[in-house]
Design an enzyme around this catalytic site. Structure first.
Site, PDB file in Angstrom:
ATOM      1  N   GLU A 213      -0.734 -10.257   1.992  1.00  0.00           N
ATOM      2  CA  GLU A 213      -1.865 -10.313   2.927  1.00  0.00           C
ATOM      3  C   GLU A 213      -3.022 -11.148   2.373  1.00  0.00           C
ATOM      4  OE1 GLU A 213      -3.089  -6.518   4.396  1.00  0.00           O
ATOM      5  OE2 GLU A 213      -1.056  -5.882   4.888  1.00  0.00           O
TER       6      GLU A 213
ATOM      7  N   GLU B  18       5.838  -4.377   6.015  1.00  0.00           N
ATOM      8  CA  GLU B  18       4.979  -3.195   6.178  1.00  0.00           C
ATOM      9  C   GLU B  18       4.884  -2.866   7.661  1.00  0.00           C
ATOM     10  OE1 GLU B  18       1.091  -3.084   4.371  1.00  0.00           O
ATOM     11  OE2 GLU B  18       1.809  -4.031   2.525  1.00  0.00           O
TER      12      GLU B  18
HETATM   13  O1  IFM Z   1      -2.475   0.199   2.300  1.00  0.00           O
HETATM   14  C1  IFM Z   1      -2.462  -1.050   2.922  1.00  0.00           C
HETATM   15  C2  IFM Z   1      -1.691  -2.049   2.100  1.00  0.00           C
HETATM   16  O2  IFM Z   1      -2.197  -2.167   0.816  1.00  0.00           O
HETATM   17  C3  IFM Z   1      -1.738  -3.414   2.756  1.00  0.00           C
HETATM   18  N1  IFM Z   1      -1.380  -3.332   4.148  1.00  0.00           N
HETATM   19  C4  IFM Z   1      -1.962  -2.315   4.959  1.00  0.00           C
HETATM   20  C5  IFM Z   1      -1.849  -0.961   4.297  1.00  0.00           C
HETATM   21  C6  IFM Z   1      -2.525   0.125   5.178  1.00  0.00           C
HETATM   22  O3  IFM Z   1      -3.872  -0.149   5.337  1.00  0.00           O
END
Ligand code: IFM
Length: 494
Positions: A217, A401
């Site tokens: 990210e 994710e």
């Molecule tokens: O916890 C985070 C992660 O570190 C990066 N993506 C989103 C998740 C939830 O906020």
């Protein structure tokens, strides 16, 4: 991601633009940007209902769970680990809810064997974790800390011994503090330091068949850490955010080159959080395109097409309000060739969507979770995946994710909302595969309740609850649901 802080208000008096809304921040925070097409904002989804029969996945589909080093490891001062920006940021208690820090988190530094057993019991086929750069190179560069290398070797071996594929993220926001002291991601030299660090790991672990993710990210780290000031390193400078975008992407490309040169086994890509942006009415299309540009195309286009979009940065609602000329000046000859070094896969992280109104401000159009930036809409995932298929064809896609937090901070194992979230998102993934999207796997965020950045331990994202006092692991109902989906390699309608 983090809870939604207020996006810094940007008033451009000369052109008479409106101040940006706080919800625009939420949009940027939304863990993952969807990539709208280079030609327009995401279209409004058409209603869809799942078929009566279970939807099956390809036989080699990868089911995984994910975490990151600072969020689960603890042991922040052990075995030669150097400090990272998150150690510094959490030392100021006002930065984090409850004054929490990454200590002890879920103590996975000591409990990785038991956690690997837990995943094996669930039937998980891959585990995405990140390496703490400052365990490997305590000052970010120079002498290697062998204890750090040995630790991750042991983690990888524990996974492989249980038939779980390692999915290794090189950078999940915990920059060594020594590099931050030299300017961090605003300093071009950090890209060379990242390539040096990546080479150490490819040499140490490259004999193992694994998936590698360069940067997690980059948008969240650039925007939330360098513009909103809500994550480490806590800056509030849009130009620093723009520099962090370019330098993280350049670092990504250098690491891909280093991966190829090392001959390491496995596959490599970048993990982008994408956010479908839906105009709330016909007049909102232009604003939605700008939100799409700053949230999605600013990252997808350079990596996959070798060019930055022209509408992502500037003094317009929905844009990153940095100096576009200064951003261009950061780009040296050949940078975009490096950034677009071909990858083996595109990792995407999907949490939800945003609306965009006629003023170009992001607005809430869907129910939010306890994370106020998260607007939940399962068919937004379908829109995102089919858009990627059309605009960036031929690259395999992995969802690295996807998940939601419990509504309350207390430990719970009863999470029907998460089962519903996962079921509906798995259905949309299966639907997309049926429509020709080259989707190869799906990771749930997160394996464990953990340190949720500025939210501290108040937001629990795990399918397995963690008692942070005893470190007991308590599988939630959603873990059982996920295990059943994996066993069937299929998701049923309800
Ligand atoms: O916890 C985070 C992660 O570190 C990066 N993506 C989103 C998740 C939830 O906020």
């Amino acid at each position: 991601m983090t809870d939604s802080p207020a996006r810094p208000a940007t008033t451009i008096a000369r052109r008479g633009f409106l101040a940006l809304s706080g919800s625009a921040v939420a949009a940027a925070l939304a863990a993952c940007t969807a990539s709208p097409s280079p030609t327009g904002a995401t279209p409004t989804p058409t209603p869809w209902t799942p078929p009566a029969e279970p939807m099956t996945f390809p036989s080699d589909y990868v089911w995984g769970t994910a975490t990151s080093a600072y969020q689960v490891e603890g042991a922040t001062t052990l075995d030669g680990r150097g400090p990272s920006v998150w150690d510094t940021f959490t030392a100021t208690t006002a930065n984090i809810k409850g004054g929490a820090t990454g200590e002890p988190a879920a103590d996975q530094y000591h409990r990785y064997e038991a956690d690997a057993d837990l995943m094996a019991d669930l039937g998980v086929g891959a585990y995405r974790f990140s390496v703490s750069w400052s365990r490997i190179l305590p000052t970010g560069s120079g002498t290697v800390n062998q204890a750090g290398v040995d630790h991750y070797r042991a983690v990888v071996d524990a996974l492989v011994a249980r038939g779980i594929r390692p999915a290794i993220t090189l950078f999940h926001w915990d920059l060594p503090q020594a590099l931050q002291d030299a300017g961090g991601w605003t300093n071009r030299d950090t890209t060379a330091r990242f390539a040096e660090y990546a080479r150490v790991l490819f040499d140490a672990l490259g004999d193992v068949e694994a998936d590698w993710f360069t940067i997690n990210e980059p948008k969240t780290h650039a925007f939330v850490g360098h513009w909103y000031g809500v994550h480490a390193p806590g800056l509030t400078d849009p130009d620093a955010a723009a520099a962090a975008v370019h330098h993280q992407l350049l670092a990504h490309g250098l690491a891909v080159q280093a991966f190829r040169a090392s001959g390491a086994k496995g596959r490599i890509g970048i993990a982008l959080n994408l956010l479908p942006a839906y105009p709330t009415d016909p007049d909102a299309t232009g604003g939605a395109e700008r939100v799409d540009a700053s949230e999605n195309r600013l990252f997808l286009d350079p990596v996959l097409l070798g060019a930055y979009p022209t509408d992502a940065i500037g003094p317009y609602p929905g844009s990153l309000p940095a100096d576009a000329t200064a951003f261009e000046a950061l780009q040296l000859t050949g940078d975009l060739d490096v950034i677009s070094e071909p990858c083996d896969l595109l990792a995407i992280q999907y949490y939800g969507v945003t609306g965009v109104d006629a003023n170009g401000n992001t607005v809430t159009i869907e129910p939010t979770s306890a994370a106020s930036w998260q607007q939940i809409r399962a068919d937004g995932l379908y829109d995102l995946l089919t858009r990627l298929r059309d605009d960036y064809p031929q690259i395999p896609i992995l969802i690295t994710e996807n998940g939601m937090p419990d509504p309350l901070p207390a430990v719970t194992v009863d999470d029907p909302y998460r089962i519903d979230y996962l079921r509906t998102h798995f259905q949309q993934a299966a639907r997309a595969i049926g429509d020709g999207v080259p989707l190869i796997g799906h990771f749930v965020w997160s394996l464990l309740d953990n340190f949720e950045w500025a939210e501290g331990y108040a937001q629990r994202w795990g399918i397995v609850a963690v008692d942070f006092v005893t470190q007991e692991r308590l599988p939630k109902a959603s873990a059982g649901f996920f295990s059943d989906v994996i066993a069937a390699n299929a998701v049923s309608p309800d």
